[in-house]
Structure formats: structure tokens, C-alpha cells
Enzyme design. Structure first.
Site, PDB file in Angstrom:
ATOM      1  N   CYS A 135      -1.742  -6.666  15.784  1.00 58.16           N
ATOM      2  CA  CYS A 135      -2.640  -7.718  15.294  1.00 58.16           C
ATOM      3  C   CYS A 135      -3.421  -8.354  16.434  1.00 58.16           C
ATOM      4  O   CYS A 135      -4.360  -9.105  16.186  1.00 58.16           O
ATOM      5  CB  CYS A 135      -1.861  -8.755  14.507  1.00 58.16           C
ATOM      6  SG  CYS A 135      -0.406  -9.310  15.367  1.00 58.16           S
ATOM      7  N   TRP A 168       5.660  -3.392   9.909  1.00 55.82           N
ATOM      8  CA  TRP A 168       6.157  -2.132  10.460  1.00 55.82           C
ATOM      9  C   TRP A 168       5.653  -1.860  11.878  1.00 55.82           C
ATOM     10  O   TRP A 168       6.132  -0.950  12.527  1.00 55.82           O
ATOM     11  CB  TRP A 168       5.748  -0.953   9.549  1.00 55.82           C
ATOM     12  CG  TRP A 168       4.303  -1.030   9.177  1.00 55.82           C
ATOM     13  CD1 TRP A 168       3.789  -1.534   8.020  1.00 55.82           C
ATOM     14  CD2 TRP A 168       3.167  -0.651   9.989  1.00 55.82           C
ATOM     15  NE1 TRP A 168       2.403  -1.502   8.054  1.00 55.82           N
ATOM     16  CE2 TRP A 168       2.004  -0.961   9.248  1.00 55.82           C
ATOM     17  CE3 TRP A 168       3.022  -0.078  11.242  1.00 55.82           C
ATOM     18  CZ2 TRP A 168       0.720  -0.718   9.730  1.00 55.82           C
ATOM     19  CZ3 TRP A 168       1.746   0.156  11.737  1.00 55.82           C
ATOM     20  CH2 TRP A 168       0.620  -0.161  10.983  1.00 55.82           C
ATOM     21  N   GLU A 210       2.116 -15.446  10.682  1.00 53.47           N
ATOM     22  CA  GLU A 210       1.408 -14.744  11.756  1.00 53.47           C
ATOM     23  C   GLU A 210       0.633 -13.648  11.075  1.00 53.47           C
ATOM     24  O   GLU A 210       1.216 -12.646  10.675  1.00 53.47           O
ATOM     25  CB  GLU A 210       2.441 -14.237  12.780  1.00 53.47           C
ATOM     26  CG  GLU A 210       1.862 -14.072  14.155  1.00 53.47           C
ATOM     27  CD  GLU A 210       1.264 -12.716  14.329  1.00 53.47           C
ATOM     28  OE1 GLU A 210       0.055 -12.566  14.026  1.00 53.47           O
ATOM     29  OE2 GLU A 210       1.987 -11.798  14.740  1.00 53.47           O
ATOM     30  N   SER A 257      -0.248  -9.181   6.725  1.00 52.86           N
ATOM     31  CA  SER A 257      -1.674  -9.345   6.434  1.00 52.86           C
ATOM     32  C   SER A 257      -1.983 -10.760   5.937  1.00 52.86           C
ATOM     33  O   SER A 257      -1.127 -11.441   5.371  1.00 52.86           O
ATOM     34  CB  SER A 257      -2.095  -8.335   5.368  1.00 52.86           C
ATOM     35  OG  SER A 257      -1.363  -8.580   4.184  1.00 52.86           O
ATOM     36  N   LYS A 288      13.728  -9.439   5.227  1.00 53.45           N
ATOM     37  CA  LYS A 288      13.231  -8.235   4.555  1.00 53.45           C
ATOM     38  C   LYS A 288      12.322  -7.494   5.518  1.00 53.45           C
ATOM     39  O   LYS A 288      11.216  -7.943   5.806  1.00 53.45           O
ATOM     40  CB  LYS A 288      12.432  -8.568   3.289  1.00 53.45           C
ATOM     41  CG  LYS A 288      12.119  -7.288   2.503  1.00 53.45           C
ATOM     42  CD  LYS A 288      10.880  -7.375   1.657  1.00 53.45           C
ATOM     43  CE  LYS A 288       9.625  -7.069   2.396  1.00 53.45           C
ATOM     44  NZ  LYS A 288       9.507  -5.683   2.892  1.00 53.45           N
TER      45      LYS A 288
HETATM   46  P1  ADP Z   1       0.632  -4.551   6.563  1.00 50.93           P
HETATM   47  O1  ADP Z   1      -0.828  -4.320   6.318  1.00 50.93           O
HETATM   48  O2  ADP Z   1       0.996  -4.834   7.967  1.00 50.93           O
HETATM   49  O3  ADP Z   1       1.536  -3.596   5.882  1.00 50.93           O
HETATM   50  P2  ADP Z   1       1.551  -6.475   4.644  1.00 50.93           P
HETATM   51  O4  ADP Z   1       1.205  -7.921   4.608  1.00 50.93           O
HETATM   52  O5  ADP Z   1       1.216  -5.659   3.452  1.00 50.93           O
HETATM   53  O6  ADP Z   1       0.834  -5.976   5.950  1.00 50.93           O
HETATM   54  O7  ADP Z   1       3.088  -6.263   4.967  1.00 50.93           O
HETATM   55  C1  ADP Z   1       3.832  -7.066   5.813  1.00 50.93           C
HETATM   56  C2  ADP Z   1       5.162  -7.330   5.154  1.00 50.93           C
HETATM   57  O8  ADP Z   1       4.933  -8.020   3.943  1.00 50.93           O
HETATM   58  C3  ADP Z   1       5.961  -6.098   4.802  1.00 50.93           C
HETATM   59  O9  ADP Z   1       7.339  -6.347   5.008  1.00 50.93           O
HETATM   60  C4  ADP Z   1       5.679  -5.934   3.331  1.00 50.93           C
HETATM   61  O10 ADP Z   1       6.707  -5.260   2.652  1.00 50.93           O
HETATM   62  C5  ADP Z   1       5.629  -7.372   2.901  1.00 50.93           C
HETATM   63  N1  ADP Z   1       4.964  -7.604   1.620  1.00 50.93           N
HETATM   64  C6  ADP Z   1       3.943  -6.908   1.067  1.00 50.93           C
HETATM   65  N2  ADP Z   1       3.639  -7.396  -0.146  1.00 50.93           N
HETATM   66  C7  ADP Z   1       4.479  -8.433  -0.379  1.00 50.93           C
HETATM   67  C8  ADP Z   1       4.674  -9.365  -1.454  1.00 50.93           C
HETATM   68  N3  ADP Z   1       3.921  -9.331  -2.541  1.00 50.93           N
HETATM   69  N4  ADP Z   1       5.664 -10.292  -1.319  1.00 50.93           N
HETATM   70  C9  ADP Z   1       6.407 -10.334  -0.226  1.00 50.93           C
HETATM   71  N5  ADP Z   1       6.280  -9.495   0.818  1.00 50.93           N
HETATM   72  C10 ADP Z   1       5.331  -8.557   0.750  1.00 50.93           C
END
Ligand code: ADP
Length: 484
Positions: A290, A157, A256, A235, A181
């Protein structure tokens, strides 16, 4: 409702195979403005079934898309780039509404985001192969580079447009379709990009946007053998999970992931320039990038002077709703983000940190936080180990170059690092000694479409942007031509 010049850019449906659709079961997800807490609208809460259909559609669209000449694909990408730029005002407004960053930063991101579409459209024309010297007199050795196939992308986001175009630009340019997505918090920028892709002539199925449940969509993207490549920004924890899930079908991966950027100020630095760089690197997007400076190391001789100058500069930052004139610091993305910075501040202060500025939630409420500076920070504190992802500048002190390098490299991350010095020998030694994919020397801003962006260690795999970025979406084929 947002007042857009072109209301058609705000879509509350997902974009699958060239059609605007709802979730199979009609479920929706609310999208809110972090500056006000108000709901902007909803998007479909989709899952595995819709994702599978988007992947099938991408696969069906692939042969025609790869068969086009690079010049033809480049013409469509050029049009997409132009449309993104022409709609800067609306896209920036959408971005500030769903993400919170100040309008000026949103406008900057629209231009930055478009630049990847333009750049990779141009790069598509330069995808070349090789002929190698053959060890056999009657055979020739040819090497070609081909599009890998259906790509899946999962984006965060914090850069709702640029993190998408940095992936879709090279994928489409290389001749690959992509299913995206976007992050749950910022789907409207992604959907607006899809509107403009459609208008630019990107064929149905070549670029689809599936909104909704991360686990279900990500699960399908990683399990589905049709998907040959997954590109993710987010993350490190989720990156590891996606890597594990992708193992079963041996997907090519670009990851990344998180950073923990050191920002080192040496005694010989131009202090005013270092402060300016620290502000740009630390407080841009309210600290939610990041590559944000996460740990600021200042050499003994200039420690107090730098701290004073930094506090004076941070004091001038203006917190508020990003649509208001002059605001430089928007809200954090959500309550969880505020809790993380609160935890980092409390931990640092409990362990001997000296609060120089801020440290608390902002009077504006919601997810606003005061720009914060803490001095006398050490390696035992959370801020040294984790990415804060918020407007907190922790100041560490050091005495020697070796100590600075050891401290800077003492992390499992290795995305960006920065340092300020005017000594050319030191500049080389430190730049070579830093364990990170990117180094900013005497600058706090390093990202652009021409340079390779990416990390080492647990900050990820692969590079985005630059002439190297398109390779992530290509595979090499060796053709042995005999009978000569
Ligand atoms: P942030 O801390 O930047 O929100 P995330 O890694 O949680 O980092 O989110 C980055 C992306 O990964 C978002 O699009 C989020 O919806 C997606 N995401 C989070 N959990 C999952 C998962 N289990 N499988 C696939 N995508 C995911």
C-alpha cells in the site's frame, strides 16, 4: 507438501481458545501457490458461530491477561519474537509458497514482523498515566491508561506476517486479547504465528485465528458488542464497510487503507539514487504494497534521463518463482490482480501513454506479469487515480514545484509519498506540502517498527508501530480522588 524443518508449523486447522479446530460444518477453503497454481492444502471455512466463540473466549481470557504485569506480558512477547526469528527459514518458505514474494523478501518480512512483537513488548512497560494540577484543593486528578478490551483484527495477504504482528504486538502488550481473521489467500503464516504464540506461552483465548468467510467473520466481529476495537488493513472500500458496520456498537477503529503514493523526482535530485529508490518503492513485492510508488512525477529537465535509467534498472529485475535463486519479482497474488494491471496498461496506452518496457503477462503464465514502465502518462488515466497494486511504473512530467504538489495531492488517498531533491528549502516546503501520513525524502523505503505508520484522508485512521501504536489499544480513564 512443503518441506519444512518443523512440519508442525504448517497447520490446516484454525486456532480458537487454545485449540486446533475444524469448521463446525467441516467445510474447508483451498490455499494455492500463486507461482504454480498448485494447492498447498486447506483451512477451515469458518463463519459467524466460530467467530462468536473465539470472541467469547477472548473475553473470558481478558481479566487474567490484563492483570499480568507489563513485564510478565513482555517476557511472553519476547519469547514469541525469539521463536519467530528462530523459525525464519520455515516461515519464509510458507510465505513464499502462499503469497509469492521472493524468499529474500519473505525472510526480510519475518524479521520486520518479529520486530513489532519485540518493540511492543518493550513499550508495554512504558504505558504511563498522569496527575494533573487540580482546580480543587481537596481533590486530585489522576489519568490512567487501560487496555480497551477484546480486539478484532482483519489483515490482508500482501504482508502475511507483518500486518498481523503490527496489530497483535501492541494489542497483547497493552493487555488486550485479539481474534484475528487473516486473508483467505495467506492463512498459513497466521496459523504458524499462532503455533509459535502457543509455544511462547500466550494463554488460551488471548490470541485466536479464525479462518474462512470474510463477510461472515467480519460481520460477527463488527456486530458483536464484546469487541471494543477493530483494527483492519486492506482496501478503502472494505474499510468503509467495516466502519459502517462498527457504527452500531461505536467501536474504536484503526484503518490502514489504500494508497496512491506519488514519487517525485526534482531536477536537482541524485538520479541514480532516485532510480534505486523508485525500484525499491515500486517493484518490492511486485508492486503489491500500500506504500508502493503508484505515480512517478519527474521534472522536465531530467525526465528522459530518469526514464532511461529506470528502464535499464527495471530490465535487470528477474521474474520467477520466489523460491528460485536470484528472483526479485514473484507472481501477483491472483488472476484478478493481473486483470487490474492489464486494464491500467491498456487504458494508459489508449490515452497516449508510451510503452517503454513490459506491458504484458509474463511467459511463465499463471499470475506472472512483466515489470512495466510507461511514459507520457497524464491525470486522465486510470493509473493516476487508482492503486495499480502491480509492477507498473507510470511516468508523468511536471515543471514547477507547485505543479508537482498539486498533482501529488490530487487524490482522495494520503498514505505515503516520496520525493528526491538536494535543496534543503525545497525539501522542507515539499515535505510540509504533501498531504500524506508518511513522507520519504531521498529514500524509497520508510517502514520500520520505530516509526508511526498510517495515512490521512481516505487512507485511514490511527497509527501502527512506534510508541504511538500502543495507544490505539488503550483507553483513558480519569479518576477524581476527593476527600483529601
Ligand atoms: P485486498 O484488495 O488487499 O484483498 P480487501 O480489503 O479485499 O483488500 O481485503 C483485506 C482483508 O479484508 C482480507 O482479510 C479480506 O478477507 C477482508 N475482507 C474482505 N471483504 C470483507 C468483508 N466484507 N468483511 C470483512 N472483511 C473482509
Amino acid at each position: 507438501m512443503l518441506q519444512l524443518k518443523d512440519p508442525g508449523l504448517l497447520r490446516q486447522q484454525a486456532y480458537l481458545n487454545g485449540e486446533w479446530v475444524d469448521a463446525d460444518n467441516g467445510a474447508t477453503l483451498a490455499v494455492t501457490n500463486p507461482a504454480t497454481g498448485a494447492q498447498i492444502g486447506t483451512v477451515p471455512l469458518m463463519g459467524a458461530a466460530e467467530t462468536r466463540r473465539a470472541i467469547d473466549a477472548a473475553n473470558a481470557a481478558w481479566p487474567a491477561w490484563r492483570k499480568m504485569t507489563a513485564k510478565e506480558r513482555a517476557a511472553i512477547l519476547r519469547k514469541w519474537n525469539d521463536l519467530i526469528l528462530e523459525n525464519t527459514d520455515d516461515l519464509a518458505l510458507l510465505m513464499t509458497a502462499e503469497q509469492g514474494k521472493p524468499l529474500a523478501e519473505s525472510r526480510g518480512e519475518v524479521a520486520y514482523g518479529a520486530s513489532f512483537i519485540e518493540w511492543f513488548g518493550e513499550e508495554a512497560k512504558r504505558v504511563a498515566g498522569e496527575t494533573l494540577a487540580s482546580p480543587w484543593p481537596d481533590r486530585r486528578i489522576l489519568v490512567t491508561r487501560e487496555p480497551i478490551g477484546v480486539c478484532a483484527a482483519i489483515t490482508p495477504w500482501n504482508f502475511p506476517i507483518a500486518m498481523i504482528t503490527r496489530k497483535a504486538g501492541p494489542a497483547l502488550a497493552a493487555g488486550c486479547p485479539m481474534v484475528l481473521k487473516p486473508a483467505e489467500a495467506t492463512p498459513y503464516c497466521a496459523l504458524a504465528l499462532a503455533v509459535l504464540a502457543e509455544r511462547a506461552g500466550v494463554p488460551a483465548g488471548v490470541f485466536s485465528v479464525v479462518t474462512g468467510a470474510a463477510k461472515e467473520i467480519g460481520g460477527e466481529m463488527t456486530a458483536n458488542p464484546i469487541v471494543r476495537k477493530l483494527t483492519f488493513t486492506g482496501s478503502t472500500a472494505i474499510g468503509k464497510l467495516l466502519m459502517e458496520q462498527s457504527a452500531a456498537s461505536i467501536k474504536k477503529l484503526s484503518l490502514e487503507l489504500g494508497g496512491n503514493a506519488p514519487f517525485i523526482v526534482f531536477d536537482d535530485a541524485d538520479l541514480d539514487a532516485a532510480v534505486e529508490g523508485a525500484i525499491a518503492s515500486k517493484y518490492r513485492n511486485s508492486g503489491q504494497t500500500c506504500v508502493c510508488a503508484n505515480r512517478i512525477y519527474v521534472q522536465d529537465g531530467v525526465y528522459e534521463a530518469f526514464a532511461q535509467k529506470l528502464v535499464a534498472a527495471v530490465n535487470k529485475l528477474k521474474v520467477g518463482n520466489g523460491v528460485e535463486e536470484g528472483v526479485t519479482q514473484g507472481p501477483l497474488i491472483d488472476e484478478k490482480a493481473v486483470q487490474k494491471i492489464e486494464q491500467h496498461v491498456a487504458d494508459a496506452l489508449a490515452k497516449g501513454g508510451r510503452l517503454l518496457l513490459g506491458g504484458q503477462r509474463h511467459a511463465l503464465g499463471h499470475s506472472f506479469f512483466q515489470p512495466t514502465v510507461i511514459a507520457d502518462v497524464n491525470a486522465e488515466m486510470l493509473v493516476a487515480k487508482e492503486e495499480t497494486f502491480g509492477p507498473l511504473a507510470p511516468l508523468f512530467s511536471f515543471s514547477t514545484d507547485q505543479e508537482a504538489l498539486a498533482l501529488a495531492n490530487n487524490t482522495e488517498f494520503g498514505l505515503a509519498s516520496y520525493f528526491y531533491s538536494r535543496d534543503v528549502g525545497r525539501i522542507w516546503r515539499v515535505a510540509e506540502g504533501l498531504e500524506s501520513g508518511m513522507v520519504g525524502v531521498n529514500t524509497g523505503l520508510i517502514s520500520n517498527e520505530v516509526a508511526p505508520f498510517g495515512g490521512v484522508k481516505q487512507s485511514g485512521l490511527g497509527r501502527e508501530g512506534s510508541h504511538l501504536g500502543i495507544d490505539e489499544f488503550l483507553v483513558i480513564k480519569y479518576i477524581c480522588l476527593g476527600g483529601i
